[in-house]
Design an enzyme around this catalytic site. Structure first.
Site, PDB file in Angstrom:
ATOM      1  N   TYR A  75       0.724   4.400  -1.810  1.00  0.00           N
ATOM      2  CA  TYR A  75       0.356   4.369  -3.235  1.00  0.00           C
ATOM      3  C   TYR A  75       0.134   2.922  -3.642  1.00  0.00           C
ATOM      4  O   TYR A  75       0.931   2.047  -3.299  1.00  0.00           O
ATOM      5  CB  TYR A  75       1.488   4.976  -4.067  1.00  0.00           C
ATOM      6  CG  TYR A  75       1.270   4.926  -5.563  1.00  0.00           C
ATOM      7  CD1 TYR A  75       0.311   5.717  -6.179  1.00  0.00           C
ATOM      8  CD2 TYR A  75       2.043   4.078  -6.359  1.00  0.00           C
ATOM      9  CE1 TYR A  75       0.122   5.674  -7.561  1.00  0.00           C
ATOM     10  CE2 TYR A  75       1.862   4.034  -7.739  1.00  0.00           C
ATOM     11  CZ  TYR A  75       0.901   4.831  -8.331  1.00  0.00           C
ATOM     12  OH  TYR A  75       0.727   4.782  -9.693  1.00  0.00           O
ATOM     13  N   ASP A 107       0.302  -4.745   0.303  1.00  0.00           N
ATOM     14  CA  ASP A 107       0.818  -4.379  -1.014  1.00  0.00           C
ATOM     15  C   ASP A 107       2.341  -4.436  -0.934  1.00  0.00           C
ATOM     16  O   ASP A 107       2.983  -3.505  -0.452  1.00  0.00           O
ATOM     17  CB  ASP A 107       0.316  -2.989  -1.404  1.00  0.00           C
ATOM     18  CG  ASP A 107       0.758  -2.607  -2.813  1.00  0.00           C
ATOM     19  OD1 ASP A 107       1.625  -3.315  -3.376  1.00  0.00           O
ATOM     20  OD2 ASP A 107       0.251  -1.604  -3.345  1.00  0.00           O
ATOM     21  N   LYS A 131       7.093  -5.369  -9.629  1.00  0.00           N
ATOM     22  CA  LYS A 131       8.503  -4.931  -9.663  1.00  0.00           C
ATOM     23  C   LYS A 131       9.508  -6.092  -9.716  1.00  0.00           C
ATOM     24  O   LYS A 131       9.720  -6.647 -10.778  1.00  0.00           O
ATOM     25  CB  LYS A 131       8.744  -3.934  -8.525  1.00  0.00           C
ATOM     26  CG  LYS A 131       7.837  -2.694  -8.746  1.00  0.00           C
ATOM     27  CD  LYS A 131       8.110  -1.480  -7.904  1.00  0.00           C
ATOM     28  CE  LYS A 131       7.272  -0.317  -8.433  1.00  0.00           C
ATOM     29  NZ  LYS A 131       6.352   0.284  -7.527  1.00  0.00           N
TER      30      LYS A 131
END
Ligand SMILES: *Cc1c(COP(=O)(O)O)cnc(C)c1O
Length: 425
Positions: A144, A239, A267
């Site tokens: 994702y 990522d 994050k």
């Protein structure tokens, strides 16, 4: 467990917010439950509106590595806020955060701050396409990369349990430029490079997959895709929105000693505030506007409050070096879970890297999307609901990573294992 207030709040929310939530997995649909509404959080604990306390293993999906309401982070945030919350004009703070990121990652000379991981990925892909003059991007099934259009093809996370392999509203014209390979399958990547020779701008990968549940890379997988990208003059994008500052201070690339061309972060680097970042070699990063011609912008990019929280978080991670201790504690937890589930005869696998892990209810090893998808999600739902009842908050889906923070201690682990012992799956 009382849940009257949460139930009321959910009812009210559904009237004015689609599904009552601002991000799909929060609706607890895939675990067949109703969401709890949170009032506050401190250290390893969440407190809901009904006064229930939970040990938190989701940690806002990863960012809260220092636990909730960290004293030093809050102090720096308050100082930043008292000076005004947004200027849209540069600040020295942005450079400080950029310097910390640059010094943490060998592959990063320059970094652009944005407001979410999704934006970071958007920018990385645009940059890769602009830099190579090519359109196609290879992504891995079950990875994702945020909700950006051309990445919503066989994506993981909420899309895995919602049964939406892609999403309505994503034009076919975008999806056709996204090529898919199974995670941990470098051979498949090699075949795509052969078939689409000269057309592939980038390969984007979660170097440790977290969005089909935790799936670490095979030892040679990242190395092979690195060399395929180099040979074919395509860019390798890591990522590391989850893994950056989670599996090691310098992310998975430091752990596995592989240099991507571009890295996306998010994050943890926002310390609980909205943020994202894309970084890489100066020669590529300089192609971004205003130095170069590839456009990217953001009203709240580099917001001083978010950046202050990020700096305070990275500062503590750098000085306290918690990674060995986090690894040890998470190991104790995972071994303890396995032991107890084995004693009950519950088929399972636990994948773990450092303080990131997933318990899969399956009897086959989980190495990618296909094997992850074989998990018994009904059983996960039962597990989730019973643990919640016993004061343990887990990600509300089988296909997510669990995390621990520096505020989790042996005592919390023991409490959690006590709950595991009482499970009736
Ligand atoms: C969370 C996540 C994103 C998206 O970040 P947002 O801040 O939610 O937009 C992108 N990539 C990975 C690997 C993620 O885990």
């Amino acid at each position: 467990m009382q849940n009257r207030k949460s139930a009321q709040l959910f009812k009210k929310a559904q009237k004015v917010i689609p599904g009552g939530v601002n991000s799909p997995v929060r609706a607890f649909k895939s675990v067949d439950a109703k969401p709890i509404f949170i009032q506050k959080a401190k250290g390893p604990f969440l407190y809901d509106e009904d006064g229930n306390r939970y040990i938190d293993y989701c940690l806002s999906w990863g960012p809260m590595i220092l636990g909730h309401a960290n004293k030093d982070v809050l102090a720096d945030v308050k100082t930043a806020m008292s000076r005004g919350t947004s200027y849209g004009i540069p600040t020295g703070l942005e450079t400080q955060l950029a310097e910390r990121v640059v010094s943490a990652f060998d592959s990063i000379d320059k970094v652009r701050l944005v407001s979410s991981g999704t934006e970071a990925v958007m920018t990385a892909i645009r940059l890769a396409r602009g830099a190579t003059g090519r359109d196609k991007v290879i992504k891995f099934v079950g990875c994702y990369h945020g909700h950006v259009d051309h990445m919503l093809v066989s994506a993981g996370s909420g899309l895995m349990t919602l049964g939406a392999p892609s999403s309505p509203g994503v034009p076919n014209d975008f999806a056709k430029n996204t090529l898919l390979a199974p995670y941990n399958d470098a051979q498949a990547v090699q075949q795509l490079f052969k078939k689409y020779a000269g057309q592939i701008a980038a390969v984007i990968v979660e170097p440790v997959a977290g969005n089909m549940g935790t799936v670490p890379p095979h030892p040679s997988f990242l190395k092979k895709i690195r060399s395929l990208c180099t040979t074919n003059k395509s860019l390798l994008i890591f990522d590391e929105v989850i893994s950056g500052f989670r599996v090691a201070y310098g992310g998975a690339q430091t752990l596995y000693k592989i240099k991507p061309d571009l890295t996306t972060l998010g994050k943890i680097i926002g310390g609980g505030f909205p943020i994202g970042a894309v970084g890489g070699k100066a020669s590529i990063m300089n192609k971004l506007s205003p130095e170069g011609t590839i456009y990217q912008a953001g009203t709240l990019s580099g917001n001083p409050v978010c950046v202050a929280a990020g700096i305070a978080t990275l500062k503590q991670l750098k000085t306290s070096k918690p990674y060995r201790q986090l690894d040890k504690l998470t190991g104790t937890l995972c071994d303890g879970i396995s032991e107890r589930l084995n004693a009950k005869g519950v088929a399972h696998r636990i994948n773990r890297l450092g303080s990131m892990f997933t318990l899969f209810f399956t009897d086959t090893d989980v190495t990618g999307y296909e094997s992850a998808a074989k998990s018994d999600t009904k059983r996960y739902g039962k597990y989730f609901r019973q643990m919640l009842e016993m004061g343990i908050y887990l990600p509300p889906s089988q296909f997510e990573a669990n995390f621990i923070s520096t505020t989790h201690t042996q005592r919390h682990i023991e409490q959690t294992l006590g709950a595991i012992e009482k499970l009736r799956l």
